[in-house]
Motif scaffolding. Structure first.
Motif, mmCIF file in Angstrom:
data_model
loop_
_atom_site.group_PDB
_atom_site.id
_atom_site.type_symbol
_atom_site.label_atom_id
_atom_site.label_comp_id
_atom_site.label_asym_id
_atom_site.label_seq_id
_atom_site.Cartn_x
_atom_site.Cartn_y
_atom_site.Cartn_z
ATOM 1 N N ALA A 262 -25.144 -19.871 -59.422
ATOM 2 C CA ALA A 262 -24.312 -18.675 -59.273
ATOM 3 C C ALA A 262 -23.778 -18.210 -60.623
ATOM 4 O O ALA A 262 -23.714 -17.003 -60.898
ATOM 5 C CB ALA A 262 -23.155 -18.957 -58.322
ATOM 6 N N ARG A 324 -14.855 -19.389 -55.374
ATOM 7 C CA ARG A 324 -15.707 -18.441 -54.663
ATOM 8 C C ARG A 324 -14.953 -17.172 -54.290
ATOM 9 O O ARG A 324 -15.439 -16.058 -54.501
ATOM 10 C CB ARG A 324 -16.303 -19.073 -53.399
ATOM 11 C CG ARG A 324 -17.405 -18.206 -52.794
ATOM 12 C CD ARG A 324 -17.965 -18.795 -51.521
ATOM 13 N NE ARG A 324 -17.091 -18.562 -50.380
ATOM 14 C CZ ARG A 324 -17.518 -18.509 -49.123
ATOM 15 N NH1 ARG A 324 -18.795 -18.670 -48.848
ATOM 16 N NH2 ARG A 324 -16.675 -18.309 -48.140
ATOM 17 N N PHE A 444 -23.960 -13.035 -55.436
ATOM 18 C CA PHE A 444 -24.361 -14.384 -55.837
ATOM 19 C C PHE A 444 -23.158 -15.321 -55.903
ATOM 20 O O PHE A 444 -23.290 -16.521 -55.631
ATOM 21 C CB PHE A 444 -25.069 -14.321 -57.189
ATOM 22 C CG PHE A 444 -26.347 -13.533 -57.153
ATOM 23 C CD1 PHE A 444 -27.523 -14.105 -56.711
ATOM 24 C CD2 PHE A 444 -26.364 -12.200 -57.528
ATOM 25 C CE1 PHE A 444 -28.698 -13.382 -56.651
ATOM 26 C CE2 PHE A 444 -27.538 -11.462 -57.485
ATOM 27 C CZ PHE A 444 -28.695 -12.052 -57.040
#
Length: 495
Positions: A262, A324, A444
């Motif tokens: 990522a 995230r 992503f």
């Protein structure tokens, strides 16, 4: 001073020099172009050649540090960067300037990734977010003072002097490295992948350089297409070669790690968009709005000042919300502020422009801290050299691509409008395009696991504490419920 603060500050000395140099050049680009007899868009070769040199030589940085020691490599790299800076100051033509920038890139190719490797091998992962913040705070002083300082020197003295600033900074960096950095080296260095270095170098050089000269009419289209074609073929050959090599210079197998993947793919898109900003904004301010280099530098100062303000809060924000969540939302927010630059006109108050750049810099800084840190969340100590090499190549290549995309958008807009002279209206489409590319990175980042990087952010401890609190509350509720049931049964008997 603790190790968690001292080592990041030593590495930051090199980042300070490199980052200030980049921002000074961006601000002084029109003046340099006029003096050496070329156009500002053509002079983007000086920026691209530097970034390209970084991308080509960074693959050798990890092995070189393991073989000869991080302290020696770090110090020599700073020295090479200083020699390149002197070459830039003495340049009188485009070719001289490009060659000097390539030499600077050779030094930077070793300086930054080796410094990052020292940090990763010296600091525990649980303290990595804080260490990264300490490392980047002094490094961001370069971009903060670079634009106004470069603009002041260019406006009231000569652009040649802006490169000589690196000499005292470099000397301080070498002194600190020799005194405080241990000569970290691997007891069993891997075999150097010379074939892989050549294939990857030719591939990266062909693709990046071919894209950078496309549309500038410096080379015939068949030559440009040939450069890109050779680069693609060479990179394809490298991929096959890497599969058969035990120690490839670019280890793509590390992309199996979700957080590193990522950081590489999402980070490339994000930096591609953001990397165009330091190139486009000074040109818009000076060529489009008619500001002096000094005035342009003061405007650009706002973006870096916003980045400085975030560093003190980055670790706490990431710990609270997790990698995230922060990286997904913040990628879109940062892209929105980048797109807002497309709305700038000569009638837009400079104060409003500076506020937008200030707030945008705040969010971009948070994103860069998260991207640079989460990349190493799952990387084992033995893989750190390969990981830092892969991340550094990706980082520099994405910024180079951002400059190329930004310039190509401006050139394409000029061609569509049948204009031969750059105006402010030619920049808006470029800002929109690069902002869309940055926003795409959010996809992503969202693909990472929910608990990505919790060990290094400290969020895992929060979740454990919350879980224990929930369990205690549940236990109390169960006891209370049991007591209430007993009382109800007693009431029924009494009834």
């Amino acid at each position: 001073m603790t190790k968690e603060r001292l080592i990041p500050l030593i590495v930051a000395a090199a980042l300070f020099m490199e980052n200030m140099d980049a921002t000074v050049i961006a601000t002084s680009l029109p003046a340099i172009a006029a003096d050496i007899g070329t156009s500002p868009l053509t002079l983007k070769l000086a920026i691209t050649s530097y970034l390209l040199s970084l991308a080509v030589f960074i693959p050798a940085s990890g092995w070189t540090a393991d073989r000869f020691g991080a302290r020696a490599v770090f110090s020599i790299a700073i020295g090479v960067f200083m020699v390149g800076s002197i070459g830039c100051a003495l340049s009188s033509s485009l070719s001289d300037f490009v060659i000097a920038r390539i030499l600077q890139g050779v030094g930077g190719a070793m300086m930054t990734p080796v410094g990052r490797l020292v940090l990763l091998r010296s600091i525990d992962k649980s303290a990595l977010v804080g260490a990264m913040a300490w490392m980047t705070i002094p490094a961001l002083v370069g971009p903060v003072i670079g634009p106004p300082l470069g603009g002041f020197i260019t406006t009231y003295f000569s652009w040649h002097w802006i490169f000589l600033i690196n000499i005292p900074i470099g000397l301080v960096g070498i002194f600190m490295a020799q005194r405080y950095i241990d000569p970290i080296r691997s007891d069993h260095p891997e075999r150097f992948d010379l074939v892989g270095l050549v294939l990857a170098g030719v591939g990266l050089a062909g693709i990046a350089f071919g894209l950078s000269v496309a549309g500038l009419n410096l080379l015939p289209w068949p030559v440009v297409a040939g450069l890109i074609g050779v680069g693609c073929v060479s990179m394809t050959l490298y991929v096959f070669h890497a599969r058969r090599t035990a120690s490839p210079v670019l280890d793509f197998t590390l992309l199996r790690l979700a957080t590193l993947r990522a950081s590489i793919i999402g980070g490339f898109l994000f930096r591609l968009g953001i990397g165009a900003l330091p190139f486009l904004l000074p040109l818009l301010m000076q060529i489009g709005f008619g500001l002096s280099p000094f005035q342009s530098g003061l405007v650009t100062f706002a973006s870096s000042a916003g980045a400085m303000g975030m560093k003190a809060l980055a670790a706490r924000i990431i710990k609270t919300f997790g990698f995230r969540n922060i990286m997904t939302v913040n990628a879109v927010v940062s892209a929105v502020f980048l797109a807002a630059c497309a709305l700038f006109t000569q009638a837009t108050p400079l104060l409003l422009i500076m506020i937008i750049l200030l707030v945008g810099g705040f969010f971009r800084s948070l994103q860069f801290t998260a991207i640079n840190t989460v990349a190493y969340a799952e990387v084992e100590t033995a893989q750190m050299s390969r990981a830092t090499t892969l991340v550094s190549v990706n980082q520099q290549l994405s910024i180079s691509a951002g400059v190329a995309v930004g310039a190509l958008c401006v050139e394409s807009t000029m061609a569509w409008r049948h204009m031969t002279t750059i105006t402010a209206d030619d920049f808006a489409p470029a800002f929109v395009v690069v902002s869309i590319l940055s926003a795409l990175s959010a996809y992503f980042f969202w693909q990472m696991p929910d608990d990505a990087g919790h060990e290094i952010s400290g969020r895992k401890a929060i979740e454990i504490s919350s879980r224990k609190g929930a369990e205690k509350a549940a236990a109390k509720t169960a006891v209370k419920t049991g007591s209430e049931a007993t009382e109800d049964a007693r009431d029924q008997r009494l009834g």
